[in-house]
Design a protein around this motif. Structure first.
Motif, PDB file in Angstrom:
ATOM      1  N   GLY A  73      35.891  51.061  44.716  1.00  0.00           N
ATOM      2  CA  GLY A  73      34.863  52.057  44.463  1.00  0.00           C
ATOM      3  C   GLY A  73      35.024  52.838  43.179  1.00  0.00           C
ATOM      4  O   GLY A  73      34.200  53.671  42.855  1.00  0.00           O
ATOM      5  N   ASP A  74      36.065  52.602  42.421  1.00  0.00           N
ATOM      6  CA  ASP A  74      36.287  53.305  41.162  1.00  0.00           C
ATOM      7  C   ASP A  74      36.598  52.266  40.097  1.00  0.00           C
ATOM      8  O   ASP A  74      37.584  51.532  40.223  1.00  0.00           O
ATOM      9  N   ASP A  75      35.762  52.214  39.076  1.00  0.00           N
ATOM     10  CA  ASP A  75      35.934  51.173  38.062  1.00  0.00           C
ATOM     11  C   ASP A  75      37.279  51.269  37.349  1.00  0.00           C
ATOM     12  O   ASP A  75      37.928  50.259  37.104  1.00  0.00           O
ATOM     13  N   HIS A  76      37.718  52.469  37.025  1.00  0.00           N
ATOM     14  CA  HIS A  76      38.991  52.625  36.306  1.00  0.00           C
ATOM     15  C   HIS A  76      40.154  52.105  37.146  1.00  0.00           C
ATOM     16  O   HIS A  76      40.989  51.336  36.671  1.00  0.00           O
ATOM     17  N   ASP A  77      40.229  52.523  38.400  1.00  0.00           N
ATOM     18  CA  ASP A  77      41.286  52.034  39.293  1.00  0.00           C
ATOM     19  C   ASP A  77      41.152  50.538  39.530  1.00  0.00           C
ATOM     20  O   ASP A  77      42.156  49.828  39.624  1.00  0.00           O
TER      21      ASP A  77
ATOM     22  N   LEU B  79      43.116  45.056  38.834  1.00  0.00           N
ATOM     23  CA  LEU B  79      42.901  43.663  38.431  1.00  0.00           C
ATOM     24  C   LEU B  79      43.939  43.216  37.397  1.00  0.00           C
ATOM     25  O   LEU B  79      44.474  42.101  37.478  1.00  0.00           O
ATOM     26  N   LEU B  80      44.221  44.064  36.420  1.00  0.00           N
ATOM     27  CA  LEU B  80      45.200  43.713  35.390  1.00  0.00           C
ATOM     28  C   LEU B  80      46.598  43.589  35.985  1.00  0.00           C
ATOM     29  O   LEU B  80      47.366  42.691  35.609  1.00  0.00           O
ATOM     30  N   ASP B  81      46.917  44.465  36.925  1.00  0.00           N
ATOM     31  CA  ASP B  81      48.208  44.375  37.601  1.00  0.00           C
ATOM     32  C   ASP B  81      48.306  43.087  38.404  1.00  0.00           C
ATOM     33  O   ASP B  81      49.317  42.385  38.360  1.00  0.00           O
ATOM     34  N   LEU B  82      47.268  42.784  39.121  1.00  0.00           N
ATOM     35  CA  LEU B  82      47.247  41.562  39.922  1.00  0.00           C
ATOM     36  C   LEU B  82      47.369  40.319  39.031  1.00  0.00           C
ATOM     37  O   LEU B  82      48.126  39.399  39.336  1.00  0.00           O
ATOM     38  N   ALA B  83      46.652  40.305  37.927  1.00  0.00           N
ATOM     39  CA  ALA B  83      46.697  39.155  37.013  1.00  0.00           C
ATOM     40  C   ALA B  83      48.090  38.973  36.407  1.00  0.00           C
ATOM     41  O   ALA B  83      48.474  37.846  36.082  1.00  0.00           O
ATOM     42  N   SER B  84      48.843  40.061  36.287  1.00  0.00           N
ATOM     43  CA  SER B  84      50.169  39.970  35.657  1.00  0.00           C
ATOM     44  C   SER B  84      51.139  39.100  36.442  1.00  0.00           C
ATOM     45  O   SER B  84      52.124  38.622  35.884  1.00  0.00           O
TER      46      SER B  84
ATOM     47  N   GLN C 296      33.300  48.908  31.286  1.00  0.00           N
ATOM     48  CA  GLN C 296      34.651  49.050  31.826  1.00  0.00           C
ATOM     49  C   GLN C 296      35.616  47.976  31.339  1.00  0.00           C
ATOM     50  O   GLN C 296      36.762  47.942  31.772  1.00  0.00           O
ATOM     51  N   LYS C 297      35.183  47.119  30.448  1.00  0.00           N
ATOM     52  CA  LYS C 297      36.006  45.972  30.066  1.00  0.00           C
ATOM     53  C   LYS C 297      36.972  46.228  28.913  1.00  0.00           C
ATOM     54  O   LYS C 297      37.792  45.373  28.609  1.00  0.00           O
TER      55      LYS C 297
END
Length: 189
Positions: free
Chosen positions: A47-51, A56-61, A83-84
Motif C-alpha cells: 500500500g505504500d509505493d516507497h516501501d 522489491l529491491l531487497d527481494l531482487a538482491s 516511483q521507478k
C-alpha cells in the motif's frame, strides 16, 4: 491470489514475515522465473509505493541475477513511473560495479551496457519532466564518453523542454556566419 485473500482479511501484518521468507526463498532459487505476479501482489498489498520499491529491491538482491530481476521493474506497468527512480539508480550502481570489476573485452562489454542503460536513465528523467537533472546527466555522460554527440537527441529534448532551442535559433539567425549550413547549400566565399 493468496495475497489478496490475506490482505482482505487484515491478516497481512501477522503473516508478513512468513510471506517474505517464502518469497525470498523462491526468488533465491528461481530468480525472475514466474515471480512477477507474486511480487506484484505483495507490492500492491504493502500500500505504500516507497516501501514497496525498497522491498522489491531487497527481494531482487537475493536472486541469482539481481540485475535481471531489477531490470524487469523498469518496464513493469504495475509500478508507477514516478516511483521507478530508485530502480534505475540501483541498476546504474550494478552496471557501474560490473565495469569496475571487469577487464579486457568483458570490461568493454560492461562499459557499453552501462552507457546504453545510462541513456535509458536519461530518457526516464526526461519523460518524468526532470529536465535539469537530465541535462546534468547528459553533460556528465558526454564528458566521460568518446562520442560527444552520443546524447544529441536527448540534449535536444531537454533544450526544447527548457525553451533553449528558441535562443539557439535566434542567435543563429542574428549571426548567419555562425549558423550551420544546410546540406546542398553553398558557402559564401
Amino acid at each position: 491470489g493468496v495475497m489478496d485473500h490475506v490482505s482482505n482479511r487484515d491478516r497481512f501484518p501477522g503473516c508478513r514475515e512468513n510471506i517474505y521468507s517464502v518469497l525470498r526463498a523462491y526468488v533465491r532459487k528461481n530468480g525472475n522465473w514466474r515471480n512477477t505476479s507474486l511480487m506484484q501482489d505483495d507490492y500492491r498489498v504493502l500500500g505504500d509505493d516507497h516501501d514497496g520499491i525498497a522491498w522489491l529491491l531487497d527481494l531482487a538482491s537475493v536472486a541469482p541475477s539481481p540485475e535481471t530481476v531489477i531490470a524487469e521493474f523498469t518496464t513493469a506497468k504495475w509500478i508507477p513511473t514516478t516511483q521507478k527512480e530508485p530502480i534505475y539508480q540501483r541498476l546504474l550502481q550494478i552496471k557501474q560495479q560490473a565495469v569496475a570489476d571487469s577487464e579486457g573485452e568483458a570490461r568493454l562489454a560492461a562499459l557499453e551496457d552501462y552507457r546504453s542503460f545510462r541513456r535509458q536513465w536519461i530518457n526516464y528523467l526526461i519523460d518524468a519532466g526532470q529536465f535539469q537533472r537530465a541535462g546534468a546527466e547528459i553533460d556528465a555522460a558526454s564528458a566521460e564518453g568518446p562520442d560527444k554527440l552520443a546524447f544529441a537527441v536527448e540534449r535536444l529534448r531537454v533544450d526544447d523542454a527548457l525553451h533553449r532551442l528558441d535562443a539557439t535559433r535566434q542567435s543563429s539567425s542574428a549571426y548567419p556566419a555562425n549558423a550551420p549550413s544546410r546540406p546542398g547549400s553553398r558557402q559564401p566565399p
